[in-house]
Design a protein around this motif. Structure first.
Motif, PDB file in Angstrom:
ATOM      1  N   GLU A   1      -2.077  -5.872  -4.728  1.00 44.45           N
ATOM      2  CA  GLU A   1      -2.358  -6.982  -3.825  1.00 44.45           C
ATOM      3  C   GLU A   1      -2.094  -8.294  -4.544  1.00 44.45           C
ATOM      4  OE1 GLU A   1      -6.327  -5.995  -2.976  1.00 44.45           O
ATOM      5  OE2 GLU A   1      -5.862  -5.057  -1.057  1.00 44.45           O
TER       6      GLU A   1
ATOM      7  N   SER B   1       0.572   0.696  -5.144  1.00 48.68           N
ATOM      8  CA  SER B   1      -0.239  -0.227  -4.338  1.00 48.68           C
ATOM      9  C   SER B   1      -0.669  -1.395  -5.200  1.00 48.68           C
ATOM     10  CB  SER B   1      -1.508   0.468  -3.814  1.00 48.68           C
ATOM     11  OG  SER B   1      -1.150   1.617  -3.086  1.00 48.68           O
TER      12      SER B   1
ATOM     13  N   THR C   1       0.828  -1.197   0.000  1.00 47.43           N
ATOM     14  CA  THR C   1       0.000   0.000   0.000  1.00 47.43           C
ATOM     15  C   THR C   1       0.861   1.245   0.000  1.00 47.43           C
ATOM     16  OG1 THR C   1      -1.380  -1.290   1.494  1.00 47.43           O
ATOM     17  CG2 THR C   1      -2.074   0.966   1.063  1.00 47.43           C
TER      18      THR C   1
END
Lengths: 460, 360
Positions: free
Chosen positions: A222, A220, A204
């Motif tokens: 994931e 950022s 992040t």
């Protein structure tokens, strides 16, 4: 006791528990293997006796084929041995020598049928009654079956006994581990942050500045559990810097790096030391292969297993028995990994002087030594030829499936990236450009522009 | 029947797949590194016993052998630092001095037993080793070498200012409550050498040695594989410092006097000689390093100094050593150890060529 010390202890007992468990399995396996070899030898003896009794019933063709295949195999073995020994003696064969060797091998093989014809010239026709031969054979089969059953039962008992020898140690390690875990539960600080279920890594707002240079600027993304994740971008986009931040080679200027451990705890990676991230199963390779060239291939893998050892400095200097046992386990694991990677042939060669493709494989093999959870590959296909690259994509998938881990890779070979990755993140100048499946990324205008832009610059 | 036997052997070989004949018991024993140490040290001890009875070896020869062994001890510690951890140091002489002076002060100053000197030396070396190790995390390569050189000079000048000449009376030395003589000290040196050789050998064949070698080759790969640079750099420096100061301790017992004004023991020469020994011997081989120490120190004290020419011109001895270093570094950068392994490879190659000729 502080949380840090407790964690250290918990790691220690975990390693110990793992060593004993694997050792128990290993010694049981060894007992079974030995029993199997013994049974095979016994069976061979019985069959030999049978053949001796039934020899008069054999026809010429069977004898001929058996002799031929055995002689051929012997010739091939000798030939292969001569080829391999040349490598080991550090003496590359000249072209003439290799040609002579090949020619001689072929000549020997060609001479075999003639030689066998000569040998079998006066073999009499079968004289024995086939029914009697069949009776003999049945008796032998029954004997073999009986022998195998008896040996198997004994072997299983022995293997169980060998396994149980480690029961006490396993239980002790387990008890200690549980005690530490309990203490740890009381001490444990609040989770470092929120990481949604099913994610392994959450980056992040990552920032990494070198003086005025913003290598990574507010990135950022994931990474999901068990996926193959690709990070792409033009040269200098900051991909390797991101990797270095995740593995703590660089301490990020700002941003959070959250990682879910094996136990499901969320960890703030920036608080870990660079040499400790491996304990959580985060392992990496390097863009320009970093293999220990003064060591053999096997030893290179053993280094990666060094955190498994709980024997300290003095134990190592005195070569305590525990060290030897631990070494056995790590060695067995290394050999398994080498087998998996198809590197067994090279295990005793010095890494120095091995071809580039092999060195890259050694690096990947190294990451598999410590129950990986997140494998980070930095340009695994760089410098490989087309066949090797094709092989690599299969290998990456196989690793993910076999070791049950998540793979994060940086790669310039778009074919490979599009083929293996589940999700791709494209970055440029340290900032996110696009995120999506391979198809989405391929269709993305900005990504195309970023790449074309770089191409233009390079053309100038 | 001939055909029958041939068929049976082909289809059901008696011993399963043919096993390669294993090496003989003697060959396997020769490959046990710790056994090698024990055997060689037993021979060294035997030489002393023979010399004691006035046979074969003269006692100056044994004296020279003893001091060479002391330098070998220092060298094997240095081997761990240079050959395995890839760290350079020119501070060895200073560490030897620490050992020598602490031995002197404990024995002559306090009248305490020698074992206390050992403990004091260990404590001091650990402190010094750890501090140099910490510095090595910041600076590397030639700068580290210069820094350690500076440190050694500080130590030397400090020791010189405290007391320029130290002397120990062997009568005041007590080991485990008993007095010692020269011969016992020689045996003690051999014993220390043997113990340290075994411990060091074990260490370099353990994960510790492998981690150090990984660190030498690539710091980033080592870190990625879980090797803590701090831990192993500190460790390497602590071990070298300990070995060097144990060398100093034994030196005080054996030679028994150091005059900083005239002796070169605490100067850069010693540090360079130890470095030379490790490089000539082969920085990754303990035996090579030992042979290197014998070439640098043993050759002059045991053989060259006996020759008339060198007796009259002692400066030439150093030149011989220097020439040797140049030759080795030029032709065998891996040192004597490499020479031995090259020889082995050459033999293997010849055997292979014969086999190939037979086949073709």
């Amino acid at each position: 006791m502080s949380e840090k010390r407790l964690l250290k202890r918990s790691n220690r007992y975990e390693s110990l528990l793992r060593t004993w468990t694997e050792l128990a399995a290993l010694s049981a396996e060894r007992v079974l293997r030995q029993a199997e070899a013994k049974a095979d030898a016994e069976e061979r003896r019985i069959r030999r006796d049978l053949a001796e009794r039934n020899f008069a019933a054999l026809d010429r063709d069977t004898v001929y084929q058996t002799l031929l295949s055995e002689r051929t195999e012997r010739e091939n073995r000798q030939y292969l041995d001569l080829r391999l020994e040349a490598l080991k003696a550090g003496r590359a064969l000249t072209e003439e020598e290799a040609a002579a060797l090949d020619a001689s091998h072929a000549r020997r093989l060609a001479e075999l049928p003639e030689e066998l014809d000569r040998l079998l010239a006066d073999l009499p026709a079968p004289t024995m009654d086939p029914a009697e031969a069949k009776r003999n054979a049945d008796a032998a089969e029954a004997e073999i079956r009986q022998m195998r059953e008896a040996l198997r039962a004994k072997a299983e008992r022995d293997a169980e006994a060998a396994r149980q020898k480690y029961d006490k140690r396993i239980a002790a390690a387990q008890a200690k581990l549980e005690a530490v875990e309990q203490k740890l539960a009381a001490e444990r600080s609040a989770p470092a942050g929120e990481l949604a279920e099913g994610l392994t890594l959450g980056v992040t707002d990552l920032k990494m500045y070198f003086g005025g240079v913003k290598a990574v600027d507010g990135l950022s993304f994931e990474v999901r559990e068990g996926e193959i994740f690709g990070l792409i971008g033009p040269n200098g986009a900051g991909k390797t810097t991101v990797f270095n931040c995740i593995t703590q080679f660089y301490k990020p200027t700002a941003g959070t790096l959250l990682f879910r451990t094996r136990e499901g705890k969320v960890l703030d990676l920036t608080r870990e030391k660079v040499h400790d991230v491996i304990l959580h199963g985060i392992v990496r390779t390097f863009q320009n292969v970093e293999v220990v060239r003064e060591m053999t291939v096997l030893e290179n893998l053993l280094v990666a297993g060094s955190r498994q050892f709980t024997t300290g400095l003095f134990g190592s200097a005195l070569h305590l028995r525990k060290l030897k046992l631990e070494e056995q386990v790590v060695r067995a694991r290394a050999e398994k990994v080498l087998d998996f990677m198809g590197l067994s042939l090279y295990k005793d060669y010095l890494a120095f002087g091995l071809p580039y493709g092999i060195l890259k494989k050694i690096e990947i093999a190294r990451t598999l030594m410590c129950s990986p959870r997140l494998i980070i590959l930095d340009e695994p296909a760089a410098g490989l030829n087309d066949t090797e690259t094709a092989e690599l994509s299969g290998l990456i998938r196989r690793i993910r499936d076999e070791y049950n881990c998540t793979i994060l890779l940086v790669e310039h070979d778009m074919g490979l990236v599009m083929e293996v990755c589940d999700h791709i993140c494209a970055i440029s100048f340290g900032q996110l450009l696009a995120y999506g499946t391979p198809a989405e990324i391929q269709a993305n205008k900005e990504v195309q522009q970023a790449y074309l832009g770089v191409d233009e610059e390079e053309a100038e | 029947m001939d055909i029958k036997q041939a068929y049976l052997d082909a289809a059901f070989p008696r011993e399963g797949p043919k096993k390669r004949r294993g090496p003989s018991l003697a060959a396997r024993a020769a490959r046990q590194p710790n056994l090698q140490v024990v055997v060689i040290c037993a021979i060294l001890a035997l030489m002393q016993i023979l010399a004691m009875n006035g046979m074969v070896f003269s006692s100056p020869f044994i004296t020279a052998l003893g001091s060479t062994l002391i330098y070998s001890i220092v060298s094997i510690g240095f081997c761990l630092l240079l050959g395995y951890s890839g760290l350079a140091s020119l501070g060895t002489a200073g560490f030897i001095g620490l050992g020598a002076y602490s031995a002197y002060y404990v024995v002559e100053g306090l009248g305490a037993p020698y074992i206390l000197a050992l403990l004091v030396t260990l404590a001091v070396s650990i402190v010094i080793g750890v501090s140099v190790g910490f510095i090595s995390l910041r600076i590397e390569g030639i700068y580290l070498a210069i820094m350690t050189l500076g440190l050694a000079e500080i130590i030397r000048n400090l020791l010189m200012a405290i007391k320029p000449t130290i002397k120990i009376d062997l009568n005041s030395v007590r080991l485990f409550g008993v007095g010692v003589n020269d011969k016992a000290v020689f045996l003690l040196i051999v014993l220390t050498f043997a113990v340290l050789m075994v411990l060091t050998g074990n260490l370099i064949r353990s994960p510790v040695g492998r981690s150090m070698l990984a660190m030498k080759n690539s710091t980033s790969a080592a870190q990625a594989m879980g090797v803590s640079l701090m831990k192993y750099r500190l460790l390497a420096f602590v071990i070298t410092t300990i070995y060097a100061s144990i060398g100093g301790l034994l030196y005080m017992m054996y030679i028994r006097n150091v005059t900083t004004a005239t002796s070169t023991l605490l100067t850069l020469t010693t540090s360079l000689n130890i470095l030379g020994a490790v490089i000539i011997g082969g920085s990754k081989s303990l035996w090579g390093t030992t042979v290197g120490a014998f070439i640098i120190y043993g050759l002059q004290s045991m053989f060259l100094s006996k020759l008339e020419f060198f007796k009259n011109n002692p400066a030439f001895i150093t030149m011989v050593t220097g020439l040797l270093i140049i030759l080795v570094v030029m032709f065998y950068p891996g040192g004597i150890a490499q020479m031995v392994s090259n020889l082995r490879l050459w033999l293997r190659r010849r055997r292979y060529e014969r086999r190939l000729r037979d086949y073709v």
